[in-house]
Every structure is written in structure tokens, then in C-alpha cells.
Design a protein around this motif. Structure first.
Motif, PDB file in Angstrom:
ATOM      1  N   UNK A 145       0.822  -1.209   0.000  1.00 14.77           N
ATOM      2  CA  UNK A 145       0.000   0.000   0.000  1.00 14.77           C
ATOM      3  C   UNK A 145       0.855   1.258   0.000  1.00 14.77           C
ATOM      4  N   UNK A 146       0.365   2.292  -0.682  1.00 15.89           N
ATOM      5  CA  UNK A 146       0.907   3.639  -0.529  1.00 15.89           C
ATOM      6  C   UNK A 146       0.161   4.273   0.639  1.00 15.89           C
ATOM      7  N   UNK A 147       0.883   4.970   1.521  1.00 14.97           N
ATOM      8  CA  UNK A 147       0.279   5.474   2.747  1.00 14.97           C
ATOM      9  C   UNK A 147       0.417   6.986   2.857  1.00 14.97           C
ATOM     10  N   UNK A 148      -0.612   7.613   3.405  1.00 16.88           N
ATOM     11  CA  UNK A 148      -0.705   9.078   3.429  1.00 16.88           C
ATOM     12  C   UNK A 148      -1.353   9.525   4.730  1.00 16.88           C
ATOM     13  N   UNK A 149      -0.819  10.603   5.301  1.00 23.71           N
ATOM     14  CA  UNK A 149      -1.378  11.185   6.523  1.00 23.71           C
ATOM     15  C   UNK A 149      -1.582  12.679   6.318  1.00 23.71           C
ATOM     16  N   UNK A 208      -5.574  18.096   0.076  1.00 20.59           N
ATOM     17  CA  UNK A 208      -4.311  17.348   0.077  1.00 20.59           C
ATOM     18  C   UNK A 208      -4.591  15.847  -0.048  1.00 20.59           C
ATOM     19  N   UNK A 209      -5.645  15.395   0.614  1.00 20.61           N
ATOM     20  CA  UNK A 209      -6.018  13.982   0.537  1.00 20.61           C
ATOM     21  C   UNK A 209      -6.457  13.618  -0.872  1.00 20.61           C
ATOM     22  N   UNK A 210      -7.241  14.476  -1.489  1.00 21.64           N
ATOM     23  CA  UNK A 210      -7.698  14.237  -2.867  1.00 21.64           C
ATOM     24  C   UNK A 210      -6.511  14.181  -3.813  1.00 21.64           C
ATOM     25  N   UNK A 211      -5.552  15.062  -3.630  1.00 20.66           N
ATOM     26  CA  UNK A 211      -4.371  15.073  -4.501  1.00 20.66           C
ATOM     27  C   UNK A 211      -3.603  13.764  -4.372  1.00 20.66           C
ATOM     28  N   UNK A 212      -3.460  13.277  -3.156  1.00 15.26           N
ATOM     29  CA  UNK A 212      -2.793  11.985  -2.954  1.00 15.26           C
ATOM     30  C   UNK A 212      -3.554  10.867  -3.651  1.00 15.26           C
ATOM     31  N   UNK A 213      -4.860  10.857  -3.524  1.00 15.19           N
ATOM     32  CA  UNK A 213      -5.665   9.801  -4.156  1.00 15.19           C
ATOM     33  C   UNK A 213      -5.522   9.855  -5.670  1.00 15.19           C
ATOM     34  N   UNK A 214      -5.549  11.055  -6.244  1.00 15.74           N
ATOM     35  CA  UNK A 214      -5.388  11.190  -7.699  1.00 15.74           C
ATOM     36  C   UNK A 214      -4.054  10.624  -8.154  1.00 15.74           C
ATOM     37  N   UNK A 215      -3.017  10.881  -7.389  1.00 13.10           N
ATOM     38  CA  UNK A 215      -1.678  10.430  -7.767  1.00 13.10           C
ATOM     39  C   UNK A 215      -1.470   8.940  -7.550  1.00 13.10           C
ATOM     40  N   UNK A 216      -2.374   8.309  -6.812  1.00 13.99           N
ATOM     41  CA  UNK A 216      -2.198   6.892  -6.484  1.00 13.99           C
ATOM     42  C   UNK A 216      -3.451   6.064  -6.781  1.00 13.99           C
ATOM     43  N   UNK A 217      -4.261   6.552  -7.708  1.00 10.81           N
ATOM     44  CA  UNK A 217      -5.530   5.884  -7.992  1.00 10.81           C
ATOM     45  C   UNK A 217      -5.353   4.522  -8.656  1.00 10.81           C
ATOM     46  N   UNK A 218      -4.172   4.262  -9.200  1.00  6.66           N
ATOM     47  CA  UNK A 218      -3.938   2.991  -9.880  1.00  6.66           C
ATOM     48  C   UNK A 218      -3.229   1.969  -8.992  1.00  6.66           C
TER      49      UNK A 218
END
Length: 529
Positions: A145-149, A208-218
Motif C-alpha cells: 500500500x501507498x500510505x498518506x497522513x 491534500x487527501x484528494x491530490x494523494x488519491x489522484x496520484x495513487x488511484x492505480x
């Protein structure tokens, strides 16, 4: 007729190849689900519409609840923030990981110098999430998993920030437990760049959360959105304040809004328009993330967990909300201090169902692992169990839940430990050793102490409580040799004669049509609305 050896060889080759492909297809793992974990600071059990508030408006949070499972008896593992946050990430009860108070709280002799004149000296506690733990994000990283906080951390100073505990990206998590710059930019946060003047903090964290999701949607991702809201200082915009001021007036403004508790006044009404605006702004931010998941086609591939870290602030801090019918709030040993909105949305499972089985913050760790198809780490999430059976409509084994808060804190709760077994809840108080027993099924308000007529049950539960605490290495408070009853009564006299009337005056001031915050945090209204 004889079959030529070459034909046999060709037939064997294609047959084995076919079975090989089928074997590989049967063994291939299903696509891992994404996980969005939303944690709201100081969010009370009735601070959202779906849990019974007629005052606050939270359509986006309500949607998560209605599309998932509502755990009506869902709990934080502590009545204050840092311990609960550590339990979510570690899967351990507070007495086991040792963070038993919010990091920065005074203990021992330093506590005695705060002027509260209490009987006990709170024990020291662990001041950072231990690095030797394999946290939930670390377990997910091991599985790819890619992880984001994003948002509030409050689990240690530099060296024990989110990036030190398994998060690839950290936006805004650091030592502090409240927003240093308030809810509008400049944020005064070393791990979050300032936006345009007046940018809303909750919305920034959502973006910021949306940006992370866009960059890791795949790829499979774990996004942990930990709002600073709705912790004090409570702030809103003029538009939202006016909306909720008018709503409070339409509902009928009570003459009095507080009752005196053991140490401090406790709010009895949900009619604070500034706080209501802060709640709605946070809910707006949740909506931005939910909309992004839909637009990217990820909503049916994403598990969403939603909860709070402790009860709503009815006393101390900003005296923001009421948790009624639950008793008291943040910092307290009663249900208002520990029971939380607790929702888990798994696409395709139990939409809109309610579950009354008692569950707690330590359970998120193993639940998420199982939902992701990852082997559980029972040696890590020691005090949590997977809730997947409940999500599927089945049951789990009965078990005791334990809380340990040997501190006073800022809200007026008493040093105590708690055990819940089934419908029964026992509270042990450290000042005088007394114990209270409540049947939560019949007495959610904790108005009737049943200990005197249930001495056998009290003894059994108390023995189990302390056996568990001692096994976990719990620390306990000590008597303050400088305490006198006269000093405590003098302090309480000041609270009753001075602080209580001031709070009532402030409450009515917030509801006045002429209310003026006089510090310009409405100057950014156009940016935030």
C-alpha cells in the motif's frame, strides 16, 4: 490406430499449459481495496445528524454511516486524544502502550502546581508512539500500500512523526494537538505550507487527501485524514455563524446552558453557532473527498472508516457541545467521554445496518488487515479483534473492554479505570477507591449507580479489571501530601461563583445578533464559503 509420439508431445504441452494458466488464475489474489480513514478531533457521539443531533448539519458524514454499518456502541480507547490515536495505530489498549494522557499534560509535582488543588498526583506516561511497534500503516506498506497522513498527529515530537511510523507522505502532522494558527491560513504548521490568506484548514487537508488519491488511484492506498477540527479554538465564518444563530433561535434558546459537574461546569445544550459552523466546515471537507472518490470511479473500491478520538467537549477547553443523553464529555469517565460515532463502510456489505456489539478503536487495525486480505498480526494489535464477522452480519465472542485514565486532565473528569462487560460498566475511582456500576442497556444516561445492590458483580468485575491492568503494566496515581480539603473547596468556590456565570454570559453572547469576534477571522469569509 497408433498416435505419433510428436502428436502426444504437442497434446501434453497444451494440456499442461492450460492447467497451468487455470492454476495461476485460481491463485491470483483479488484487487486490494483502498482504505480511507477519517478521524475527527473531539467529535462527540451526537455531533452529527445521523446520531441524533437536531442542530448540527452533517450530510456527508451521515452518508458514510448510511452506506455502511453504524456501531451504536463504538468507543474511543480513552477520554482524551493522544492515547486513543496511539491505540488506533497500534491496536493496543492505553495501559499497554503507556500513552495514558494527551502528550504535554503535566504529571506528578508539576500537576500540583497548576492550581487545581486535587487529591492525587497523576503518574508519568509514555511521550511518543513507540518506534518498535509495527503500526497499521507499516503493516499496510509491507503489503504494497501507498500510505498518506493529513492533519493532527499529537503522538510525539520530531523523530516520532507520521513519516517515522509508516506514512509515505505527511501533510500537517507534528507535535501540536491544536491548530497553532487556527482554522484559517497562515496555519503556523511546519509540515503544512500556508495557503492563500484565509484558506480553510479542514478544506486544505481534504484537498491534500484528494491530490494523494489522484496520484495513487492505480495502486492500493491508505489515506488517513485526521482533522484538527473540531478541537478548540472554535472558529467559523460569519455566514455559517449567522445560519446557526438563527437556527438556535428558531429552536428556542434556553436561559441556562450549563450544570456544575464534579470539578467544572458541563454544557447541557447544543446551541453554539460558532462550533456548529466549525462542524459544518469539516463536513464540507469530507464531502470533497467523497466526491473525488466517485469522480475517479474509486468509491466502490474503497473502504471508509469514520470515528472520533474522544467525546465532545462539554467542559473545559472551549465548552463547545452537549453529548446528552450521554453523561458529560471529553475527559470524563462517563459515556459522553468515550462513546463515539463509529462507522465502517465496505462496498457491498450491510448498507445502513446498525450493530450494538461493543467495539473500540483497537479493532480498526485487524479489521482493515482482514478486509485487505492481509494476514493478521496478533502480536501487534494485541487488544483488537477483527470486526469483519459483524460487518457480514455474524457475531463475535464476548470480551471485556478496558479504559485507564489515571489523570485529571482539563475537562473535569476524575482519575479512574473502567471495564465494560456486556451491558455492565464498572468505574473505579482512584481518589477514594469507590466503584460505580451501571447497566447501559437500561440506563444509558448513567443516572443510577447499581453497585450497592450488586456487590458480587462489582467484586468480580473489579478483580478482572485490575488483573488486566496489571498484565498490561498500568501506572497509577499517588496521593498528593500537600492536598487539603480547604484548598479544593476554595478552588471549587471560585469555579461556581466566577467561571460558571462567565460561561453562561459567553454562551448568550455567541447567540446575540450583535456578536463580534473582534479578531478578524471572518476577514477571510470569501475564501472559505
Amino acid at each position: 490406430m497408433k498416435i505419433k509420439p510428436t502428436l502426444i508431445a504437442v497434446w501434453l504441452f497444451f494440456t499442461l499449459a492450460l492447467f497451468s494458466c487455470q492454476f495461476k488464475n485460481n491463485k491470483s489474489k483479488p484487487e486490494k481495496p483502498n482504505v480511507l480513514f477519517i478521524l475527527v478531533d473531539d467529535f462527540g457521539y451526537r455531533d452529527c445528524s445521523v446520531m441524533g443531533s437536531n442542530y448540527y448539519e452533517t450530510p456527508n458524514i451521515d452518508r458514510i454511516a448510511r452506506e455502511g454499518m453504524i456501531f451504536t456502541d463504538g468507543y474511543a480507547t480513552c477520554q482524551v486524544c493522544s492515547p486513543s490515536r496511539a491505540s488506533i495505530l497500534s491496536g493496543k489498549f492505553t495501559a499497554r502502550h503507556g500513552i495514558t494522557d494527551w502528550i504535554g499534560a503535566k504529571t506528578g509535582e508539576e500537576w500540583s502546581q497548576t492550581g487545581r488543588a486535587t487529591q492525587l498526583l497523576p503518574p508519568d506516561y509514555v511521550h511518543a508512539l513507540p518506534l518498535e511497534y509495527t503500526t497499521l500503516p507499516e503493516a499496510l506498506k509491507e503489503a504494497g500500500y501507498k500510505t498518506f497522513f493529513a492533519g493532527k498527529w499529537h503522538l510525539g515530537a520530531k523523530g516520532s512523526w507520521p513519516e517515522d511510523h509508516g506514512f509515505d507522505i505527511n501533510k500537517g502532522g507534528w507535535d501540536a494537538g491544536s491548530p497553532a494558527g487556527g482554522y484559517f491560513s497562515p496555519f503556523k504548521n511546519p509540515n503544512l505550507k500556508d495557503g492563500p490568506d484565509g484558506e480553510n484548514l479542514s478544506m486544505r487537508l481534504a484537498n491534500e487527501t484528494v491530490e494523494f488519491i489522484k496520484n495513487n488511484k492505480d495502486t492500493a492506498f491508505f489515506a488517513y485524514l485526521s482533522f484538527y477540527a473540531v478541537h478548540g479554538p472554535i472558529q467559523s465564518t460569519k455566514e455559517k455563524w449567522a445560519k446557526y444563530r438563527d437556527k438556535a433561535e428558531a429552536m428556542g434558546i434556553s436561559r441556562y446552558g450549563f450544570e456544575m459537574g464534579h470539578f467544572l461546569p458541563i454544557r447541557q445544550t447544543q446551541d453554539n453557532p460558532v462550533y456548529a459552523g466549525l462542524v459544518e466546515a469539516m463536513d464540507d471537507a469530507v464531502g470533497v473527498v467523497l466526491k473525488a472518490l466517485e469522480e475517479m470511479g474509486l468509491d466502490d473500491k474503497t473502504i471508509i472508516c469514520f470515528t472520533g478520538d474522544n467525546g465532545g467537549v462539554a467542559a473545559g477547553d472551549s465548552y463547545s457541545t452537549s453529548n446528552l443523553p450521554l453523561r458529560a464529555g471529553k475527559g470524563y469517565q462517563f459515556e459522553g467521554g468515550i462513546r463515539e460515532p463509529f462507522f465502517i463502510k465496505v462496498p457491498g456489505l450491510n448498507e445502513g445496518e446498525k450493530c450494538s456489539t461493543p467495539v473500540t478503536g483497537t479493532d480498526f487495525y485487524p479489521t482493515i488487515l482482514e478486509l485487505a486480505g492481509i494476514d493478521l498480526k496478533q502480536e501487534e494489535h494485541t487488544d483488537g479483534i477483527s470486526l469483519v464477522p459483524l460487518l457480514k452480519g455474524d457475531t463475535i465472542a464476548d470480551r471485556p473492554l478496558v479504559w485507564h485514565y489515571p489523570h485529571y486532565g482539563n475537562q473535569g473528569g476524575e482519575p479512574s479505570s473502567i471495564i465494560r462487560e456486556g451491558d455492565w460498566k464498572l468505574i473505579h475511582y482512584y481518589e477514594d477507591g469507590r466503584e460505580e456500576l451501571y447497566n447501559l442497556k437500561n440506563d444509558l444516561e448513567e443516572a443510577n449507580n447499581l453497585a450497592p445492590e450488586n456487590s458480587k458483580r462489582v467484586k468480580q468485575m473489579s478483580i478482572k479489571l485490575f488483573a488486566m491492568l496489571n498484565e498490561m503494566g498500568a501506572r497509577f496515581p499517588a496521593k498528593d501530601p500537600a492536598w487539603t480539603a480547604e484548598k479544593e473547596l476554595q478552588h471549587l468556590g471560585y469555579v461556581i461563583s466566577q467561571q460558571l456565570p462567565a460561561l453562561e454570559k459567553q454562551r448568550l453572547n455567541f447567540l446575540s445578533k450583535d456578536f463580534d469576534p473582534a479578531n478578524n477571522w471572518w476577514g477571510s469569509q470569501a475564501v472559505n464559503d
